[in-house]
Design an enzyme around this catalytic site. Structure first.
Site, short mmCIF file in Angstrom:
data_model
loop_
_atom_site.label_atom_id
_atom_site.label_comp_id
_atom_site.label_asym_id
_atom_site.label_seq_id
_atom_site.Cartn_x
_atom_site.Cartn_y
_atom_site.Cartn_z
N ASP A 156 0.84 -1.20 0.00
CA ASP A 156 0.00 0.00 0.00
C ASP A 156 0.87 1.25 0.00
O ASP A 156 0.57 2.23 -0.67
CB ASP A 156 -0.90 0.04 1.25
CG ASP A 156 -1.97 -1.05 1.19
OD1 ASP A 156 -1.93 -1.87 0.25
OD2 ASP A 156 -2.82 -1.07 2.09
N ALA A 157 1.97 1.20 0.75
CA ALA A 157 2.84 2.38 0.85
C ALA A 157 3.49 2.70 -0.49
O ALA A 157 3.58 3.86 -0.90
CB ALA A 157 3.91 2.14 1.91
N TYR B 130 2.25 1.94 -3.38
CA TYR B 130 1.17 2.44 -4.23
C TYR B 130 0.89 3.92 -3.92
O TYR B 130 0.82 4.75 -4.83
CB TYR B 130 -0.09 1.59 -4.00
CG TYR B 130 -1.28 2.10 -4.74
CD1 TYR B 130 -1.43 1.87 -6.12
CD2 TYR B 130 -2.26 2.86 -4.09
CE1 TYR B 130 -2.52 2.35 -6.80
CE2 TYR B 130 -3.35 3.35 -4.78
CZ TYR B 130 -3.48 3.09 -6.12
OH TYR B 130 -4.56 3.59 -6.81
N ASP B 131 0.79 4.24 -2.62
CA ASP B 131 0.55 5.63 -2.22
C ASP B 131 1.64 6.55 -2.75
O ASP B 131 1.39 7.67 -3.16
CB ASP B 131 0.49 5.76 -0.69
CG ASP B 131 -0.77 5.10 -0.12
OD1 ASP B 131 -1.69 4.83 -0.91
OD2 ASP B 131 -0.80 4.86 1.10
N LEU C 112 -36.48 -8.35 -9.88
CA LEU C 112 -36.62 -9.75 -10.28
C LEU C 112 -37.75 -10.40 -9.50
O LEU C 112 -38.00 -10.04 -8.35
CB LEU C 112 -35.32 -10.52 -10.00
CG LEU C 112 -34.10 -10.16 -10.83
CD1 LEU C 112 -32.89 -10.93 -10.33
CD2 LEU C 112 -34.34 -10.47 -12.30
N GLU D 81 -25.66 -16.78 -11.25
CA GLU D 81 -24.75 -15.86 -10.56
C GLU D 81 -25.17 -15.75 -9.10
O GLU D 81 -26.33 -15.97 -8.77
CB GLU D 81 -24.83 -14.47 -11.19
CG GLU D 81 -24.48 -14.42 -12.66
CD GLU D 81 -24.98 -13.14 -13.32
OE1 GLU D 81 -25.04 -12.10 -12.65
OE2 GLU D 81 -25.33 -13.21 -14.50
N LYS E 238 -26.29 -13.78 -5.89
CA LYS E 238 -27.05 -12.53 -5.70
C LYS E 238 -26.46 -11.77 -4.53
O LYS E 238 -26.67 -12.10 -3.37
CB LYS E 238 -28.52 -12.86 -5.44
CG LYS E 238 -29.41 -11.64 -5.39
CD LYS E 238 -30.86 -12.07 -5.37
CE LYS E 238 -31.83 -10.90 -5.41
NZ LYS E 238 -31.61 -9.89 -4.40
N ASP F 215 -25.89 -8.83 -1.91
CA ASP F 215 -26.83 -7.98 -1.20
C ASP F 215 -26.29 -6.56 -1.16
O ASP F 215 -25.56 -6.19 -0.25
CB ASP F 215 -27.00 -8.55 0.22
CG ASP F 215 -28.23 -7.98 0.89
OD1 ASP F 215 -29.04 -7.33 0.19
OD2 ASP F 215 -28.38 -8.18 2.10
N GLU G 100 -23.65 -4.22 -9.00
CA GLU G 100 -24.05 -4.08 -7.61
C GLU G 100 -22.91 -3.46 -6.79
O GLU G 100 -21.78 -3.92 -6.84
CB GLU G 100 -24.36 -5.50 -7.08
CG GLU G 100 -25.27 -5.55 -5.90
CD GLU G 100 -26.75 -5.36 -6.26
OE1 GLU G 100 -27.08 -5.09 -7.45
OE2 GLU G 100 -27.56 -5.46 -5.33
N TYR H 221 -22.70 -7.04 -13.68
CA TYR H 221 -23.38 -8.20 -14.26
C TYR H 221 -24.13 -7.93 -15.55
O TYR H 221 -24.71 -8.85 -16.12
CB TYR H 221 -24.29 -8.90 -13.24
CG TYR H 221 -25.19 -7.99 -12.43
CD1 TYR H 221 -24.96 -7.83 -11.07
CD2 TYR H 221 -26.26 -7.32 -13.00
CE1 TYR H 221 -25.79 -7.02 -10.30
CE2 TYR H 221 -27.08 -6.52 -12.24
CZ TYR H 221 -26.84 -6.36 -10.89
OH TYR H 221 -27.64 -5.55 -10.14
N LYS I 53 -34.15 -17.03 -3.58
CA LYS I 53 -33.80 -16.41 -2.30
C LYS I 53 -33.51 -17.48 -1.26
O LYS I 53 -34.33 -18.38 -1.08
CB LYS I 53 -34.98 -15.58 -1.81
CG LYS I 53 -35.18 -14.30 -2.59
CD LYS I 53 -34.31 -13.20 -2.04
CE LYS I 53 -34.91 -11.88 -2.35
NZ LYS I 53 -35.12 -10.92 -1.44
N CYS J 39 -20.22 -1.51 38.08
CA CYS J 39 -19.64 -2.25 36.96
C CYS J 39 -19.39 -3.72 37.36
O CYS J 39 -18.76 -3.98 38.40
CB CYS J 39 -18.33 -1.59 36.56
SG CYS J 39 -17.44 -2.50 35.31
N CYS K 133 -15.39 -4.21 37.65
CA CYS K 133 -14.49 -3.56 38.62
C CYS K 133 -15.24 -2.96 39.79
O CYS K 133 -14.61 -2.43 40.71
CB CYS K 133 -13.67 -2.48 37.92
SG CYS K 133 -14.68 -1.06 37.45
N CYS L 57 -19.33 2.82 32.77
CA CYS L 57 -18.52 2.66 33.97
C CYS L 57 -17.54 3.82 33.95
O CYS L 57 -16.83 4.03 32.97
CB CYS L 57 -17.75 1.34 33.90
SG CYS L 57 -16.42 1.25 35.12
N CYS M 243 -10.75 0.59 34.81
CA CYS M 243 -11.52 -0.66 34.74
C CYS M 243 -10.81 -1.63 33.78
O CYS M 243 -10.54 -1.28 32.64
CB CYS M 243 -12.92 -0.35 34.25
SG CYS M 243 -13.91 -1.81 33.93
#
Ligand code: IVH
Length: 606
Positions: free
Chosen positions: A22-23, A25-26, A72, A103, A105, A107, A159, A211, A299, A391, A394, A409, A414
């Site tokens: 990542d570094a 890439y950054d 659908l 495929e 589905k 959510d 999606e 899709y 579903k 609590c 503690c 608390c 604690c």
């Protein structure tokens, strides 16, 4: 350079197979940004730097879809799926063969993305199916949506989703900021995409699975299967678990297979979508007013079970908040034993009307913590929940502040709070201390070795190796990971400190504005509010945190341990309006509100 960055974007966001860190890439992106700053005339809309989001808008523009984005019909069991297959055969020619493109589905939230002259031109939500909302700047921040494609003009539909881990993290972050949790990944995706400020979308880890591939509102390929392959070829993310099924038996087998394996996926799925593969057959089958006759959503049944609430206990979090937890008679919910479900707070208990002794419906969705849906039957002998006065960990006093949902608390020492603080501090995306999980945190606190986060940095390899389930090798690894966390940038450290209402995003704004932890720690409430998105409530919380001697001691110890206290400041063009806050309402005679906002911000105002 842009091509090289695009290649890495594709490897990371679409193929999940990065070749650089990542570094690294950054660093590439920053270098490109600097080049573009020196040569603004070379900036193009498809440059990888253009994913940042830009300024918030005042409202959404409505856009008509090229062809309706309908929904659908559902099949809720195998019988209904076979009924659908029979209907299709009745409508096609006698004995005519056809295949199903099956495929998963996902959510999420459907989104149409338009490319013109090979460049991402417009992204539109489904809306009511015929008209949606233009969310182009938001969509551009999603890494798996290419900003340009090797084709002149096309439309992709797919999606927008949250993977389970990002969804869980987002909700944890919202807990820190005392914002309500998102109920499911779909709501979270909608709440992240349909926002006027695209920097919010950019801060969330959304993904896009495509899709449909359309040209002028009609399918671009002769079959759905070819379209999926073409989408993949164009650089889009396409679900790898698709299958071409020769008949309904194969389709039923596919549905059963994924119903059983859904927990293995990084994404939440709620079923399977089956489409008649050939577009020519699709057009003969046609559409009803609501949905195509050539596709069906199978579903999965919800993973819900009834069980008894044996007791309602409390759990102490790192901010000291007491979360009521339903202790359940263990029950198997879709293959996983569930014995606890969070009830969030007293208000939620009131809403559910739940008491110990009741029979409740519990639901589990993916990795998400089980939740109580509703009371099914009140117990004959029921016991209402009473928030304890002390609590359970503690013995400290419990206080519910006015206007707050949570009881807390107030003992800052604690041990339960300390354990949770350590886990948050070490979490991925915060200080990233791999290997420091629940088991180790418990032992470190219980053994008395760690009494404050700062103690982590003085642990020796030998001390770590003495913990249970810790070999010399893992002890050395954790030790090295703790050491490496000293380099985490200031916004992460700010998040890690666990200041109420200060998560990753606010940490970033504070670091950008002040550039240095000491300046944040000594700033007045008014000065703190000059940072982006910091209002009176957050400012008060930050001030309160740094006024506590205990926290000041913690900061001093972290300084000695050489954690990162400074941050590269964002440059301001001028500071004529620094420290001033403006509220823009109504119509301005010569400027739009966005323009006025920009000019105020450019002059250092808020
Ligand atoms: S096809 C007219 N394919 O499920 C065709 N939809 O219940 C409609 N969805 O609105 C869409 N994964 O938001 C299709 N592989 C997939 C899908 C999918 C998820 C969603 C989509 C749609 C809803 C229909």
């Amino acid at each position: 350079m842009r091509d090289e960055i695009r290649r890495h974007e594709h490897l990371y966001y679409v193929l999940d197979a990065p070749q650089i860190t990542d570094a690294e890439y950054d660093r590439l992106v920053r270098e490109l940004q600097q080049l573009e700053e020196q040569h603004p005339e070379l900036i193009t809309p498809d440059s990888p730097t253009q994913r940042v989001g830009g300024a918030p808008r005042e409202g959404f523009v409505k856009v008509a879809h090229s062809s309706p984005m309908l929904s659908l019909d559902n099949a809720l069991n195998e019988g209904e799926l076979r009924d659908f297959d029979r209907r299709v055969r009745g409508l096609l020619r006698e004995g005519e063969s056809f295949a199903y493109a099956a495929e998963l589905k996902l959510d999420g939230l459907s989104l149409a993305v338009h490319y013109r002259d090979g460049v991402l031109a417009q992204a539109v939500t489904r809306g009511d199916g015929s008209t949606g909302e233009d969310v182009t700047p938001n969509a551009k921040t999603i890494g798996s949506i290419p900003l340009r494609v090797a084709a002149q003009r096309l439309e992709v539909r797919g999606e927008v989703v949250f993977n389970k881990a990002s969804f869980e993290r987002l909700n944890q972050e919202r807990d820190t900021q005392q914002l309500p949790r998102f109920a499911n990944p779909r709501n979270a995706a909608a709440g992240s995409l349909r926002v006027l400020d695209p920097t919010i979308t950019a801060s969330r880890r959304l993904e896009y699975f495509s899709y449909f591939l359309l040209e002028n509102g009609a399918p671009a390929k002769a079959s759905q299967w070819e379209a999926l392959e073409a989408l993949q070829e164009l650089g889009f993310k396409v679900n790898p678990h698709r299958r071409l099924c020769a008949d309904v038996d194969e389709l039923v087998a596919y549905c059963k297979e994924w119903e059983a394996k859904r927990d293995e996926l990084p994404f939440e799925i709620d079923g399977v979508v089956a489409k008649i593969d050939l577009v020519e057959q699709q057009s003969r089958l046609g559409w009803t007013a609501k949905a195509p006759r050539w596709a069906i959503a199978f579903k999965f049944p919800p993973r819900q079970e009834e069980t008894l609430v044996e007791d309602i206990g409390v759990n102490v979090g790192r901010t000291g908040a007491l979360t009521p937890v339903a202790m359940l008679k263990p029950v198997n919910v879709g293959g996983v034993m569930v014995s606890r479900a969070t009830l969030h707070n007293e208000d939620e208990i009131g809403r559910l009307g739940i008491q110990a002794g009741d029979t409740v419906l519990v639901e589990r969705s993916g990795d998400v913590i089980p939740k109580v849906v509703r009371v099914v039957k009140q117990g004959e002998t029921r016991r209402p929940f009473v928030m304890p006065l002390h609590c359970p960990e503690c013995g400290g006093s419990i206080v519910r502040a006015e206007g707050e949902a949570a009881s807390r608390c107030i003992n800052t020492n604690c041990p339960a709070r300390l354990k949770e603080s350590i886990l948050h501090f070490a979490a991925r995306g915060v200080m990233d201390i791999d290997g420091l999980g629940e088991v180790l945190a418990d032992q470190l606190v219980d053994s008395g070795l760690v009494k404050s986060i700062a103690d982590l940095y003085s642990l020796s390899k030998e001390q770590l190796a003495q913990m249970e389930r810790m070999g010399d090798k893992s002890a050395a690894k954790v030790h090295a990971n703790i050491d490496a966390s000293r380099q985490r940038p200031l916004p992460r450290l700010l998040n890690g400190l666990g200041i109420p209402f200060v998560g990753e995003r606010t940490g970033q704004f504070l670091a950008d504005h002040f550039g240095d932890l000491d300046r944040i720690a000594t700033a007045s409430e008014a000065e703190l509010q000059a940072a982006e998105e910091v209002g009176p409530k957050i400012a008060k919380s930050i001030r309160g945190f740094f006024e506590e001697q205990r926290n000041r001691d913690l900061i001093e110890r972290l300084r000695v341990e050489r954690l990162t206290f400074t941050h590269q400041l964002k440059e301001k063009t001028s500071a004529a309006l620094a420290g001033l806050t403006f509220v823009l309402t109504g119509t301005l005679p010569t400027l739009s509100r966005d323009e006025a906002k920009q000019r105020i911000e450019d002059a250092g105002g808020k």
